[in-house]
Design a protein around this motif. Structure first.
Motif, PDB file in Angstrom:
ATOM      1  N   ILE A 157      -4.098  -1.351  14.667  1.00  0.00           N
ATOM      2  CA  ILE A 157      -4.137  -0.838  13.181  1.00  0.00           C
ATOM      3  C   ILE A 157      -3.893   0.786  13.451  1.00  0.00           C
ATOM      4  O   ILE A 157      -3.340   1.643  12.921  1.00  0.00           O
ATOM      5  N   LYS A 158      -5.093   1.135  14.314  1.00  0.00           N
ATOM      6  CA  LYS A 158      -5.307   2.628  14.231  1.00  0.00           C
ATOM      7  C   LYS A 158      -4.060   3.361  15.136  1.00  0.00           C
ATOM      8  O   LYS A 158      -3.439   4.309  14.981  1.00  0.00           O
ATOM      9  N   SER A 159      -3.445   2.444  16.280  1.00  0.00           N
ATOM     10  CA  SER A 159      -2.408   2.974  16.985  1.00  0.00           C
ATOM     11  C   SER A 159      -0.985   3.093  16.106  1.00  0.00           C
ATOM     12  O   SER A 159       0.020   3.670  16.695  1.00  0.00           O
ATOM     13  N   ASN A 160      -0.936   2.289  14.950  1.00  0.00           N
ATOM     14  CA  ASN A 160       0.316   2.386  14.123  1.00  0.00           C
ATOM     15  C   ASN A 160       0.147   3.244  12.846  1.00  0.00           C
ATOM     16  O   ASN A 160       0.886   3.152  12.046  1.00  0.00           O
ATOM     17  N   ARG A 161      -0.953   3.861  12.735  1.00  0.00           N
ATOM     18  CA  ARG A 161      -1.165   4.625  11.570  1.00  0.00           C
ATOM     19  C   ARG A 161      -0.046   5.580  11.190  1.00  0.00           C
ATOM     20  O   ARG A 161       0.299   5.992  10.073  1.00  0.00           O
ATOM     21  N   HIS A 162       0.831   6.118  12.108  1.00  0.00           N
ATOM     22  CA  HIS A 162       1.759   6.968  12.254  1.00  0.00           C
ATOM     23  C   HIS A 162       2.834   6.367  11.316  1.00  0.00           C
ATOM     24  O   HIS A 162       3.721   7.091  10.428  1.00  0.00           O
ATOM     25  N   LEU A 163       3.041   4.922  11.181  1.00  0.00           N
ATOM     26  CA  LEU A 163       4.033   4.471  10.386  1.00  0.00           C
ATOM     27  C   LEU A 163       3.955   4.687   9.015  1.00  0.00           C
ATOM     28  O   LEU A 163       4.748   4.562   8.157  1.00  0.00           O
ATOM     29  N   LEU A 164       2.705   5.056   8.476  1.00  0.00           N
ATOM     30  CA  LEU A 164       2.377   5.243   7.039  1.00  0.00           C
ATOM     31  C   LEU A 164       3.127   6.832   6.480  1.00  0.00           C
ATOM     32  O   LEU A 164       3.183   6.893   5.474  1.00  0.00           O
ATOM     33  N   ALA A 165       3.448   7.624   7.427  1.00  0.00           N
ATOM     34  CA  ALA A 165       4.082   9.081   7.293  1.00  0.00           C
ATOM     35  C   ALA A 165       5.211   8.874   6.490  1.00  0.00           C
ATOM     36  O   ALA A 165       6.028   8.262   6.857  1.00  0.00           O
ATOM     37  N   ASN A 166       5.316   9.726   5.275  1.00  0.00           N
ATOM     38  CA  ASN A 166       6.516   9.952   4.659  1.00  0.00           C
ATOM     39  C   ASN A 166       7.210   8.635   3.931  1.00  0.00           C
ATOM     40  O   ASN A 166       8.359   8.554   3.891  1.00  0.00           O
ATOM     41  N   ARG A 167       6.304   7.597   3.763  1.00  0.00           N
ATOM     42  CA  ARG A 167       6.760   6.508   2.932  1.00  0.00           C
ATOM     43  C   ARG A 167       7.141   6.788   1.648  1.00  0.00           C
ATOM     44  O   ARG A 167       6.413   7.505   0.961  1.00  0.00           O
ATOM     45  N   PRO A 168       8.069   6.195   0.836  1.00  0.00           N
ATOM     46  CA  PRO A 168       8.480   6.265  -0.517  1.00  0.00           C
ATOM     47  C   PRO A 168       7.411   5.602  -1.462  1.00  0.00           C
ATOM     48  O   PRO A 168       6.587   4.767  -0.999  1.00  0.00           O
ATOM     49  N   GLN A 169       7.205   5.982  -2.700  1.00  0.00           N
ATOM     50  CA  GLN A 169       6.463   5.151  -3.343  1.00  0.00           C
ATOM     51  C   GLN A 169       7.204   4.840  -4.844  1.00  0.00           C
ATOM     52  O   GLN A 169       7.876   5.776  -5.271  1.00  0.00           O
ATOM     53  N   SER A 170       6.803   3.504  -5.180  1.00  0.00           N
ATOM     54  CA  SER A 170       7.392   3.417  -6.565  1.00  0.00           C
ATOM     55  C   SER A 170       6.315   2.433  -7.482  1.00  0.00           C
ATOM     56  O   SER A 170       5.141   2.323  -6.908  1.00  0.00           O
ATOM     57  N   PHE A 171       6.781   1.976  -8.568  1.00  0.00           N
ATOM     58  CA  PHE A 171       5.871   1.162  -9.586  1.00  0.00           C
ATOM     59  C   PHE A 171       5.921  -0.242  -8.574  1.00  0.00           C
ATOM     60  O   PHE A 171       6.327  -0.583  -7.939  1.00  0.00           O
ATOM     61  N   GLN A 172       4.768  -0.964  -8.713  1.00  0.00           N
ATOM     62  CA  GLN A 172       4.287  -1.929  -7.841  1.00  0.00           C
ATOM     63  C   GLN A 172       3.739  -3.031  -9.035  1.00  0.00           C
ATOM     64  O   GLN A 172       2.822  -2.519  -9.711  1.00  0.00           O
ATOM     65  N   HIS A 173       4.125  -4.192  -8.956  1.00  0.00           N
ATOM     66  CA  HIS A 173       3.522  -5.307  -9.694  1.00  0.00           C
ATOM     67  C   HIS A 173       2.270  -5.454  -9.286  1.00  0.00           C
ATOM     68  O   HIS A 173       1.229  -5.879 -10.284  1.00  0.00           O
ATOM     69  N   GLY A 174       1.889  -5.314  -8.321  1.00  0.00           N
ATOM     70  CA  GLY A 174       0.387  -5.287  -7.771  1.00  0.00           C
ATOM     71  C   GLY A 174      -0.308  -6.807  -7.253  1.00  0.00           C
ATOM     72  O   GLY A 174      -1.196  -6.782  -6.454  1.00  0.00           O
ATOM     73  N   ASP A 175       0.367  -7.879  -7.640  1.00  0.00           N
ATOM     74  CA  ASP A 175      -0.047  -9.062  -7.281  1.00  0.00           C
ATOM     75  C   ASP A 175       1.326  -9.942  -7.295  1.00  0.00           C
ATOM     76  O   ASP A 175       1.283 -11.006  -7.878  1.00  0.00           O
ATOM     77  N   TYR A 176       2.166  -9.744  -6.403  1.00  0.00           N
ATOM     78  CA  TYR A 176       3.453 -10.503  -6.566  1.00  0.00           C
ATOM     79  C   TYR A 176       3.440 -11.690  -5.501  1.00  0.00           C
ATOM     80  O   TYR A 176       3.600 -11.550  -4.240  1.00  0.00           O
ATOM     81  N   HIS A 177       3.388 -12.560  -6.185  1.00  0.00           N
ATOM     82  CA  HIS A 177       3.464 -13.920  -5.379  1.00  0.00           C
ATOM     83  C   HIS A 177       3.701 -15.163  -6.055  1.00  0.00           C
ATOM     84  O   HIS A 177       3.551 -14.936  -7.464  1.00  0.00           O
ATOM     85  N   ILE A 178       3.876 -16.322  -5.822  1.00  0.00           N
ATOM     86  CA  ILE A 178       4.275 -17.497  -6.226  1.00  0.00           C
ATOM     87  C   ILE A 178       3.326 -17.845  -7.398  1.00  0.00           C
ATOM     88  O   ILE A 178       3.644 -18.724  -8.402  1.00  0.00           O
TER      89      ILE A 178
END
Length: 235
Positions: A157-178
């Protein structure tokens, strides 16, 4: 009090929210979902009602908002009644091709939901999610129960934190599953936006494991439907 009048009110004992929920029926025989929320949660429900109106305006197949107001117990929300069956009780028993088709539909619906942008003043995703990661790791380190391999997971997890940079953001359902989907007239209907939020749209897939447990074919359909069969390597 509601502008709509009802001749019957049956309690619904499902879900995890603090709301009291009822199936109510008008004199004309039309059913609605009535939710009554305590006063301390009323501001949250007002915001949620406005967001549900925005989502419904996009043509999303969902439990649609009808009316919102104050009542003696707090606030109430009236939504359209979904006269169908829980998707988790239907989809796993269908033909594989039908399971996949429903998955494609659910993925396309999610893409439409994510077309609503986050507010302009929304904090950047990288520090927000890093704070969540830090909290979870702290909780684990302080917990007396340990498991083999945890150090490797935390290091990954720590070594891949860089993937969080510059991510877009939008509205989320928040609990999207079957578990928050129903089948009505052979169509997927999305319910329960209680945990809606704004953030990285790809975070929404953190609950797909529950879809996969019910039907891995359905879960695959969600991903392919969302990305129009062009799943990016980054995902």
């Amino acid at each position: 009090m509601p502008q709509l009048s009802f001749i019957s009110k049956e309690p619904i004992n499902k879900g995890w929210s603090c709301d009291k929920k009822y199936c109510v029926t008008t004199a004309e025989g039309v059913k609605y979902l009535l939710r009554v929320t305590p006063e301390e949660k009323s501001a949250d429900r007002a915001d949620m009602f406005r967001m549900l109106q925005r989502v419904a305006a996009l043509g999303v197949s969902m439990c649609k908002p009808v009316e919102f107001g104050k009542c003696d117990e707090g606030v109430y929300t009236i939504q359209t009644w979904v006269d169908g069956k829980d998707a988790k009780e239907v989809i796993p028993f269908l033909k594989e091709s039908e399971q996949y088709t429903y998955g494609l539909e659910a993925g396309r619906i999610l893409k439409v939901i994510h077309s609503i942008p986050a507010p302009e003043n929304q904090p950047d995703w990288e520090p927000r999610f890093n704070a969540k990661i830090n909290h979870k790791i702290k909780m684990y380190n302080e917990c007396p129960i340990k498991f083999d391999g945890a150090e490797n997971i935390i290091e990954y997890i720590k070594s891949n934190r860089h993937l969080l940079a510059n991510r877009p953001q939008s509205f989320q359902h928040g609990d999207y599953h079957i578990g928050n989907m129903m089948i009505e007239n052979n169509k997927i209907v999305i319910i329960d936006f209680d945990r809606y939020d704004f953030g990285d749209p790809w975070e929404e897939f953190n609950r797909i494991v529950w879809c996969a447990q019910a039907s891995h074919i359905f879960a695959s359909g969600i991903i392919n439907g969302y990305f129009d069969n062009k799943v990016p390597f980054e995902f």
